[in-house]
Design an enzyme around this catalytic site. Structure first.
Site, PDB file in Angstrom:
ATOM      1  CD  GLU A  36     -27.736   6.562 -21.041  1.00 28.28           C
ATOM      2  OE1 GLU A  36     -28.271   6.831 -21.318  1.00 28.28           O
ATOM      3  OE2 GLU A  36     -26.410   6.378 -21.616  1.00 28.28           O
ATOM      4  CG  ASP A  44     -23.620   1.423 -14.124  1.00 29.19           C
ATOM      5  OD1 ASP A  44     -22.850   1.904 -12.412  1.00 29.19           O
ATOM      6  OD2 ASP A  44     -22.707   0.904 -14.298  1.00 29.19           O
TER       7      ASP A  44
HETATM    8  P1  IMP Z   1     -21.883   3.697 -18.113  1.00 33.60           P
HETATM    9  O1  IMP Z   1     -21.396   3.978 -19.681  1.00 33.60           O
HETATM   10  O2  IMP Z   1     -21.149   2.859 -17.295  1.00 33.60           O
HETATM   11  O3  IMP Z   1     -22.502   4.853 -17.538  1.00 33.60           O
HETATM   12  O4  IMP Z   1     -23.365   3.322 -18.559  1.00 33.60           O
HETATM   13  C1  IMP Z   1     -24.458   3.610 -18.684  1.00 33.60           C
HETATM   14  C2  IMP Z   1     -24.973   2.386 -19.070  1.00 33.60           C
HETATM   15  O5  IMP Z   1     -25.469   1.049 -18.551  1.00 33.60           O
HETATM   16  C3  IMP Z   1     -27.034   3.120 -18.867  1.00 33.60           C
HETATM   17  O6  IMP Z   1     -27.458   3.274 -20.547  1.00 33.60           O
HETATM   18  C4  IMP Z   1     -27.326   1.499 -18.817  1.00 33.60           C
HETATM   19  O7  IMP Z   1     -27.742   0.698 -20.153  1.00 33.60           O
HETATM   20  C5  IMP Z   1     -26.652   0.332 -18.523  1.00 33.60           C
HETATM   21  N1  IMP Z   1     -26.398   0.635 -17.324  1.00 33.60           N
HETATM   22  C6  IMP Z   1     -26.110   0.895 -15.569  1.00 33.60           C
HETATM   23  N2  IMP Z   1     -26.537   0.382 -14.939  1.00 33.60           N
HETATM   24  C7  IMP Z   1     -27.693  -0.091 -15.379  1.00 33.60           C
HETATM   25  C8  IMP Z   1     -28.526  -0.703 -14.210  1.00 33.60           C
HETATM   26  O8  IMP Z   1     -28.839  -1.059 -13.427  1.00 33.60           O
HETATM   27  N3  IMP Z   1     -29.762  -0.811 -15.248  1.00 33.60           N
HETATM   28  C9  IMP Z   1     -29.515  -1.226 -15.952  1.00 33.60           C
HETATM   29  N4  IMP Z   1     -28.493  -0.982 -16.738  1.00 33.60           N
HETATM   30  C10 IMP Z   1     -28.098  -0.038 -16.564  1.00 33.60           C
END
Ligand code: IMP
Length: 194
Positions: free
Chosen positions: A102, A106
Protein backbone atom coordinates in the site's frame (compact mmCIF):
# COMPACT_ATOMS: atom_id res chain seq x y z
CA UNK A 1 13.72 21.27 -4.44
CA UNK A 2 11.19 24.05 -4.79
CA UNK A 3 7.68 24.17 -3.45
CA UNK A 4 4.99 23.32 -5.95
CA UNK A 5 1.37 24.29 -6.46
CA UNK A 6 -1.34 21.78 -7.22
CA UNK A 7 -4.62 23.51 -7.95
CA UNK A 8 -4.58 26.32 -5.37
CA UNK A 9 -2.60 24.48 -2.69
CA UNK A 10 1.10 24.79 -1.97
CA UNK A 11 3.22 21.75 -1.21
CA UNK A 12 6.80 21.38 0.03
CA UNK A 13 9.15 18.46 -0.40
CA UNK A 14 8.82 15.93 2.40
CA UNK A 15 10.88 13.02 1.06
CA UNK A 16 13.32 13.38 -1.85
CA UNK A 17 13.61 10.73 -4.57
CA UNK A 18 16.87 9.60 -2.94
CA UNK A 19 15.19 9.21 0.44
CA UNK A 20 12.28 7.33 -1.11
CA UNK A 21 14.71 5.07 -2.88
CA UNK A 22 16.57 4.34 0.38
CA UNK A 23 13.32 3.54 2.19
CA UNK A 24 12.17 1.23 -0.60
CA UNK A 25 15.52 -0.48 -0.81
CA UNK A 26 15.55 -1.12 2.97
CA UNK A 27 12.06 -2.61 2.82
CA UNK A 28 13.10 -4.78 -0.13
CA UNK A 29 16.06 -6.12 1.82
CA UNK A 30 13.94 -6.95 4.87
CA UNK A 31 11.35 -8.74 2.77
CA UNK A 32 14.04 -10.63 0.85
CA UNK A 33 15.51 -11.89 4.13
CA UNK A 34 12.19 -12.73 5.77
CA UNK A 35 10.70 -14.52 2.74
CA UNK A 36 13.70 -16.42 1.40
CA UNK A 37 12.44 -19.64 -0.18
CA UNK A 38 8.77 -18.74 0.33
CA UNK A 39 7.99 -17.20 -3.10
CA UNK A 40 5.68 -14.51 -1.67
CA UNK A 41 2.95 -12.77 -3.65
CA UNK A 42 2.89 -9.02 -3.40
CA UNK A 43 -0.62 -7.69 -3.78
CA UNK A 44 -0.37 -4.00 -4.64
CA UNK A 45 -3.38 -1.78 -4.08
CA UNK A 46 -4.19 0.43 -7.07
CA UNK A 47 -3.97 3.24 -7.83
CA UNK A 48 -1.72 4.85 -5.26
CA UNK A 49 0.71 1.99 -4.69
CA UNK A 50 1.73 1.43 -8.31
CA UNK A 51 4.90 3.52 -8.20
CA UNK A 52 6.03 2.22 -4.82
CA UNK A 53 5.17 -1.36 -5.78
CA UNK A 54 7.23 -1.14 -8.97
CA UNK A 55 10.28 0.05 -7.03
CA UNK A 56 9.73 -2.34 -4.13
CA UNK A 57 9.43 -5.31 -6.47
CA UNK A 58 12.80 -4.45 -7.99
CA UNK A 59 14.36 -4.03 -4.54
CA UNK A 60 13.34 -7.60 -3.67
CA UNK A 61 16.09 -10.00 -4.62
CA UNK A 62 14.32 -13.31 -3.95
CA UNK A 63 11.81 -15.12 -6.16
CA UNK A 64 8.46 -13.39 -5.77
CA UNK A 65 5.28 -12.60 -7.67
CA UNK A 66 3.11 -9.52 -7.95
CA UNK A 67 -0.53 -8.90 -8.64
CA UNK A 68 -2.80 -5.87 -8.31
CA UNK A 69 -6.20 -5.18 -6.82
CA UNK A 70 -8.42 -2.16 -6.79
CA UNK A 71 -10.70 -1.14 -3.98
CA UNK A 72 -13.96 0.18 -5.33
CA UNK A 73 -15.91 2.99 -3.73
CA UNK A 74 -13.31 4.54 -1.50
CA UNK A 75 -14.81 7.96 -0.77
CA UNK A 76 -13.01 11.01 -2.09
CA UNK A 77 -12.33 12.94 1.05
CA UNK A 78 -9.71 11.18 3.05
CA UNK A 79 -10.58 8.05 4.83
CA UNK A 80 -14.13 8.24 5.93
CA UNK A 81 -14.25 5.66 3.19
CA UNK A 82 -16.64 2.83 3.14
CA UNK A 83 -14.80 0.13 1.30
CA UNK A 84 -17.22 -1.95 -0.66
CA UNK A 85 -15.53 -4.22 -3.11
CA UNK A 86 -12.10 -5.58 -3.89
CA UNK A 87 -11.62 -5.98 -7.60
CA UNK A 88 -9.19 -7.90 -9.71
CA UNK A 89 -7.62 -10.54 -7.48
CA UNK A 90 -6.49 -12.88 -10.22
CA UNK A 91 -4.04 -15.11 -8.41
CA UNK A 92 -4.95 -18.08 -6.26
CA UNK A 93 -3.61 -17.02 -2.88
CA UNK A 94 -4.68 -20.07 -0.91
CA UNK A 95 -1.69 -21.46 0.96
CA UNK A 96 0.56 -18.63 -0.28
CA UNK A 97 2.54 -16.02 1.59
CA UNK A 98 0.91 -12.66 0.95
CA UNK A 99 2.30 -9.17 1.34
CA UNK A 100 -0.22 -6.40 0.76
CA UNK A 101 1.56 -3.38 -0.70
CA UNK A 102 0.00 0.00 0.00
CA UNK A 103 1.13 3.58 -0.53
CA UNK A 104 -0.23 4.94 2.72
CA UNK A 105 -2.22 3.68 5.68
CA UNK A 106 -4.31 6.49 7.07
CA UNK A 107 -7.40 5.41 9.04
CA UNK A 108 -6.54 1.78 8.30
CA UNK A 109 -10.07 1.05 7.09
CA UNK A 110 -8.91 -0.01 3.63
CA UNK A 111 -6.35 -2.40 5.08
CA UNK A 112 -8.77 -3.86 7.60
CA UNK A 113 -11.18 -4.60 4.79
CA UNK A 114 -8.49 -6.09 2.56
CA UNK A 115 -7.16 -8.30 5.35
CA UNK A 116 -10.64 -9.57 6.09
CA UNK A 117 -11.25 -10.30 2.44
CA UNK A 118 -7.92 -12.02 1.74
CA UNK A 119 -8.08 -14.17 4.88
CA UNK A 120 -11.16 -15.84 3.43
CA UNK A 121 -8.83 -17.49 0.90
CA UNK A 122 -6.71 -19.05 3.66
CA UNK A 123 -3.28 -17.77 2.67
CA UNK A 124 -0.30 -19.32 4.50
CA UNK A 125 0.53 -15.89 5.93
CA UNK A 126 -0.43 -12.30 5.34
CA UNK A 127 1.46 -9.09 6.17
CA UNK A 128 1.22 -5.45 5.19
CA UNK A 129 3.94 -3.34 3.62
CA UNK A 130 3.09 0.34 3.45
CA UNK A 131 5.39 3.09 2.28
CA UNK A 132 3.75 5.51 4.73
CA UNK A 133 1.75 5.17 7.92
CA UNK A 134 -0.12 7.91 9.75
CA UNK A 135 -0.31 6.31 13.23
CA UNK A 136 -2.35 9.15 14.70
CA UNK A 137 -5.07 8.64 12.10
CA UNK A 138 -5.59 4.93 12.71
CA UNK A 139 -9.18 4.22 13.73
CA UNK A 140 -8.22 0.94 15.40
CA UNK A 141 -5.00 -0.95 15.99
CA UNK A 142 -3.49 -2.43 12.85
CA UNK A 143 -0.35 -4.51 12.60
CA UNK A 144 1.69 -3.10 9.72
CA UNK A 145 4.85 -5.20 9.70
CA UNK A 146 6.73 -3.25 7.03
CA UNK A 147 6.47 0.53 7.30
CA UNK A 148 8.65 2.78 5.17
CA UNK A 149 8.04 5.80 7.34
CA UNK A 150 5.58 7.00 9.97
CA UNK A 151 4.32 10.49 9.20
CA UNK A 152 2.05 13.02 10.92
CA UNK A 153 -1.59 13.22 9.83
CA UNK A 154 -0.92 15.75 7.09
CA UNK A 155 -1.83 15.41 3.45
CA UNK A 156 0.95 14.18 1.16
CA UNK A 157 1.15 13.82 -2.60
CA UNK A 158 3.55 12.47 -5.22
CA UNK A 159 5.35 9.17 -5.85
CA UNK A 160 2.03 7.63 -6.86
CA UNK A 161 -0.19 9.44 -4.35
CA UNK A 162 -2.66 11.93 -5.75
CA UNK A 163 -4.38 15.14 -4.86
CA UNK A 164 -7.76 14.97 -6.55
CA UNK A 165 -6.31 12.94 -9.40
CA UNK A 166 -3.10 14.86 -10.00
CA UNK A 167 0.44 14.74 -8.68
CA UNK A 168 1.04 10.99 -8.95
CA UNK A 169 3.90 11.60 -11.38
CA UNK A 170 5.94 13.73 -8.97
CA UNK A 171 9.20 11.89 -8.22
CA UNK A 172 9.38 13.27 -4.66
CA UNK A 173 6.79 13.10 -1.89
CA UNK A 174 5.30 16.49 -1.04
CA UNK A 175 3.40 17.67 2.00
CA UNK A 176 0.86 20.44 2.21
CA UNK A 177 2.57 23.59 3.56
CA UNK A 178 1.68 24.69 7.04
CA UNK A 179 -0.23 27.77 5.97
CA UNK A 180 -2.67 25.50 4.18
CA UNK A 181 -3.12 23.29 7.22
CA UNK A 182 -6.56 24.60 7.96
CA UNK A 183 -7.55 22.62 4.92
CA UNK A 184 -5.66 19.56 5.97
CA UNK A 185 -6.29 16.50 8.08
CA UNK A 186 -8.14 15.07 5.16
CA UNK A 187 -11.25 17.10 5.67
CA UNK A 188 -11.19 19.00 2.43
CA UNK A 189 -8.38 17.45 0.49
CA UNK A 190 -9.57 15.15 -2.22
CA UNK A 191 -7.82 12.20 -3.68
CA UNK A 192 -9.01 9.62 -6.11
CA UNK A 193 -9.95 6.14 -5.11
CA UNK A 194 -6.78 4.87 -3.50
P1 IMP B 1 -7.29 4.46 4.83
O1 IMP B 1 -8.35 3.47 4.51
O2 IMP B 1 -7.83 5.64 5.55
O3 IMP B 1 -6.10 3.89 5.54
O4 IMP B 1 -6.87 5.09 3.48
C1 IMP B 1 -5.86 4.66 2.68
C2 IMP B 1 -5.98 5.37 1.35
O5 IMP B 1 -6.34 6.76 1.52
C3 IMP B 1 -4.64 5.38 0.66
O6 IMP B 1 -4.47 4.26 -0.14
C4 IMP B 1 -4.73 6.66 -0.16
O7 IMP B 1 -5.36 6.41 -1.37
C5 IMP B 1 -5.64 7.57 0.63
N1 IMP B 1 -4.89 8.58 1.40
C6 IMP B 1 -4.84 8.69 2.73
N2 IMP B 1 -4.05 9.70 3.10
C7 IMP B 1 -3.60 10.26 1.95
C8 IMP B 1 -2.71 11.36 1.67
O8 IMP B 1 -2.16 12.05 2.57
N3 IMP B 1 -2.47 11.62 0.35
C9 IMP B 1 -3.03 10.90 -0.65
N4 IMP B 1 -3.85 9.86 -0.43
C10 IMP B 1 -4.13 9.55 0.87
Amino acid sequence: MDNIKLFDKEFEVYLSPAELSQITSDLGKRISTDYEGLNPILIAVLNGAFVFAADLMRAITIQSEITFVKVASYEATSSKGTVEEILGLEKDITGRHIIIVEDIVDTGLTMTELLKNFKEYYPASIEICSLLLKPESLKKPLDVKYVGMEIPPKFVVGYGLDFDGIGRNLPALYQLVTSDLALDNGQEIDHEEN
